[in-house]
Each structure stands twice: as C-alpha cells, then as structure tokens.
Design a protein around this motif. Sequence first.
Motif, PDB file in Angstrom:
ATOM      1  N   SER A  84       0.849  -1.196   0.000  1.00 28.35           N
ATOM      2  CA  SER A  84       0.000   0.000   0.000  1.00 28.35           C
ATOM      3  C   SER A  84       0.881   1.241   0.000  1.00 28.35           C
ATOM      4  CB  SER A  84      -0.942   0.007   1.206  1.00 28.35           C
ATOM      5  OG  SER A  84      -0.212  -0.046   2.419  1.00 28.35           O
ATOM      6  N   CYS A  85       0.324   2.365  -0.494  1.00 24.45           N
ATOM      7  CA  CYS A  85       1.178   3.517  -0.766  1.00 24.45           C
ATOM      8  C   CYS A  85       0.741   4.819  -0.129  1.00 24.45           C
ATOM      9  CB  CYS A  85       1.268   3.724  -2.277  1.00 24.45           C
ATOM     10  SG  CYS A  85      -0.329   4.131  -3.060  1.00 24.45           S
ATOM     11  N   ILE A  86      -0.450   4.887   0.458  1.00 22.63           N
ATOM     12  CA  ILE A  86      -1.032   6.171   0.813  1.00 22.63           C
ATOM     13  C   ILE A  86      -0.182   6.976   1.790  1.00 22.63           C
ATOM     14  CG2 ILE A  86      -2.431   5.272   2.720  1.00 22.63           C
ATOM     15  CD1 ILE A  86      -3.333   8.054   0.166  1.00 22.63           C
ATOM     16  N   ARG A 125      -3.938   1.307  -2.704  1.00 20.37           N
ATOM     17  CA  ARG A 125      -3.834   2.626  -2.076  1.00 20.37           C
ATOM     18  C   ARG A 125      -3.608   2.468  -0.582  1.00 20.37           C
ATOM     19  NH1 ARG A 125      -8.794   6.603  -0.844  1.00 20.37           N
ATOM     20  NH2 ARG A 125      -8.994   5.011   0.785  1.00 20.37           N
ATOM     21  N   SER A 171       1.989  12.112   1.027  1.00 20.92           N
ATOM     22  CA  SER A 171       2.273  10.947   0.205  1.00 20.92           C
ATOM     23  C   SER A 171       2.494  11.383  -1.229  1.00 20.92           C
ATOM     24  CB  SER A 171       1.113   9.953   0.277  1.00 20.92           C
ATOM     25  OG  SER A 171       1.330   8.877  -0.628  1.00 20.92           O
ATOM     26  N   PHE A 206       1.790   9.332  -3.552  1.00 23.57           N
ATOM     27  CA  PHE A 206       0.822   8.507  -4.271  1.00 23.57           C
ATOM     28  C   PHE A 206      -0.567   8.723  -3.675  1.00 23.57           C
ATOM     29  CE2 PHE A 206       4.938   6.409  -4.128  1.00 23.57           C
ATOM     30  CZ  PHE A 206       5.189   6.143  -5.469  1.00 23.57           C
ATOM     31  N   LEU A 207      -1.491   9.226  -4.477  1.00 19.06           N
ATOM     32  CA  LEU A 207      -2.847   9.449  -3.994  1.00 19.06           C
ATOM     33  C   LEU A 207      -3.744   8.245  -4.244  1.00 19.06           C
ATOM     34  CD1 LEU A 207      -3.473  13.147  -5.100  1.00 19.06           C
ATOM     35  CD2 LEU A 207      -2.825  12.289  -2.834  1.00 19.06           C
ATOM     36  N   TYR A 208      -3.453   7.505  -5.326  1.00 20.72           N
ATOM     37  CA  TYR A 208      -4.299   6.387  -5.724  1.00 20.72           C
ATOM     38  C   TYR A 208      -3.453   5.180  -6.103  1.00 20.72           C
ATOM     39  CZ  TYR A 208      -7.628  10.239  -6.175  1.00 20.72           C
ATOM     40  OH  TYR A 208      -8.400  11.335  -5.926  1.00 20.72           O
ATOM     41  N   ALA A 209      -4.100   4.017  -6.126  1.00 15.54           N
ATOM     42  CA  ALA A 209      -3.390   2.795  -6.507  1.00 15.54           C
ATOM     43  C   ALA A 209      -2.830   2.905  -7.917  1.00 15.54           C
ATOM     44  CB  ALA A 209      -4.329   1.595  -6.396  1.00 15.54           C
ATOM     45  N   ASP A 223      -1.483   5.357  -9.325  1.00 16.78           N
ATOM     46  CA  ASP A 223      -0.206   6.063  -9.281  1.00 16.78           C
ATOM     47  C   ASP A 223       0.925   5.114  -8.879  1.00 16.78           C
ATOM     48  OD1 ASP A 223      -1.612   8.436  -9.840  1.00 16.78           O
ATOM     49  OD2 ASP A 223      -1.991   8.760  -7.703  1.00 16.78           O
ATOM     50  N   HIS A 268     -12.345   3.572 -12.612  1.00 15.16           N
ATOM     51  CA  HIS A 268     -11.128   3.376 -11.811  1.00 15.16           C
ATOM     52  C   HIS A 268     -10.439   2.068 -12.181  1.00 15.16           C
ATOM     53  CE1 HIS A 268     -12.751   6.206  -8.431  1.00 15.16           C
ATOM     54  NE2 HIS A 268     -12.420   6.845  -9.541  1.00 15.16           N
ATOM     55  N   LYS A 319      -6.596   1.733 -13.660  1.00 15.92           N
ATOM     56  CA  LYS A 319      -5.555   0.852 -13.123  1.00 15.92           C
ATOM     57  C   LYS A 319      -4.960  -0.014 -14.222  1.00 15.92           C
ATOM     58  CE  LYS A 319      -7.592   0.462  -8.478  1.00 15.92           C
ATOM     59  NZ  LYS A 319      -8.180  -0.476  -7.486  1.00 15.92           N
TER      60      LYS A 319
END
Length: 286
Positions: free
Chosen positions: A80-82, A108, A120, A122-125, A127, A161, A165
């Motif tokens: 996960s990146c958020i 995300r 962050s 990265f806002l979304y998966a 990204d 979405h 992706k």
Amino acid sequence: MKIKDYYQQTKPVVSFEFFPPKKEAAIDTIYQTLEELKGIKPDFISVTYGAAGSRADNKTLELASMIKKEYGIEPLHHLSCIANTNEEIQQLLADIKAGGVENVLALRGDLPADSETCSSDFLYAKDLIASIKENTDFSVGAACYPEGHIDQLAGVENIEHLKAKEDAGADFFISQLFFENDVFYRLMEDARNGQVSAPISAGVMPILSRGQVEKMIFMCGTSLPSELIKIIHKYEHSIEDLRKAGLEYSLKQIEDLLDHGVDGVHVYAMNRPVVAKEAMSLLRGS
C-alpha cells in the motif's frame, strides 16, 4: 514465475490470501496450512501488508519469501502507498526484489486517522502501479470491487477506476470479497463493456463468525444475501456450526463460479488450514 503468466496458461487460476500473524507463535498456523497444501499447490498465495507499511515491523516479505523458498509457491506481496513517499516505496520494492519475490499487489491502502496531515507521493493505486511498472519488472496485480469501493457512490466510477488501473499497467485483478455471485458476474460484464480486458479473480471468504460479517459490512460495504443472513441467525450461538455452515456456503459459491468459467478464484483463507484444504479440494477436483 510471474503471476500474470499463470492467467495465460491456467483456468481457473487458484490462489489464497494469508496475513502475517501479530503474535510470533501464531506463525505455526500458516506453516500447518502450507504443509497441507504441499500436494495440491495453489498457483499463488497473496500476503497482506502490515499496518503503516513499516519496513522494520512488517512481516509480509519474510512470509512471502518463505512461501516461495520453502514451499515452491509463487507469492504475491501486498503493497500500500497512501502514507509512503516515492523514496520509501522504491526502497520497499528493492527489498521485495532482493527477497526473491516477483509479484506485487498494488493498493492505495486505508487513510490514516490523521489523513489531513498525511503526506504521500501517491494518492491512488493507479499512481503506485504506474511507478512500479516504470521502474521495475514486477508483475503487478490490483484490487477491484464487485459492489464498488466503500468511498464510491456511483457505479460508473468503479469501472472507470478499474480501467485507469489497467491503463497504468495492472496485469490482473483480484476482487474484494462478495457473498452473492451475481454481484461478481455483473462486475465482469460491466468491466468487459468498459474495455477492461485484464483477467479478474473472484474473491471468496468463508464466514467464521457474526463479528467478522459485521466488520466486512461496515469496512467494505459488502451486502448479505437473505440465505446467508438466515444461516448467521440460525447458528450465531454455535461457533463451530456457524463455521461449518459458512464454509459450506462459500464452497457453493466456488462451485458456481467454476461453472461460469471465471478467470480465477481467490480464497481469503484467514490462515485456517481447513478453509484452504476444503477449497483446494473443490478447486482442483481432488
């Protein structure tokens, strides 16, 4: 082997999800589950990511590497990146690569409680997916939501979405759990109509307790069919009977999914040997 290749060679692709135990002693449960799967291996096992993405405390890579080295099963490392910077993500990816893992599920992640101050890159998966594809050679999976993400109200956003992706580089998708197969079949139809072509595995989770169900409803927005509500009501005061009935219900789901020729079945095994073993027997016909 890259997981994306399994979807080109096998149908359905069979996979399970495990999570790193919070207590060290509980790791024996996962060993027991893996031992029982030795003769009938799933195509891959996904391993969930620890809270806050801590490199020091997270056991995801340790477990994923063990699954590959000790059991010869391809692991899928959740990431996960958020709450992570690009530098932190790149270091995590380097660690994963060094651990012999070649597949990542890009997510995300849940927003921290102090999300207003959360920084962050990265806002979304999507990204994170784009960054992984640009900088590495990992096979990248992503999540999809048969009933829409808990933060989405409009169904059309769900497919938009999903397409974003895929355009970012997602090789395959794993669905969030659902309890009514028609929900998944509608997702598949909408996805294909929306020009999403990547394979999608159906996520199935056996009911083990009433509390588990209530958590899923409020965390994921998952709906319950009347048949399952009646099962929970009937057996809510008998843990073992509810677990048995819940597993039987999920096996019926899997059987119907197989009859419909789905790309893959992903079982949220809850680190329980009986769940993995019973599902595997049905999926492999043994």
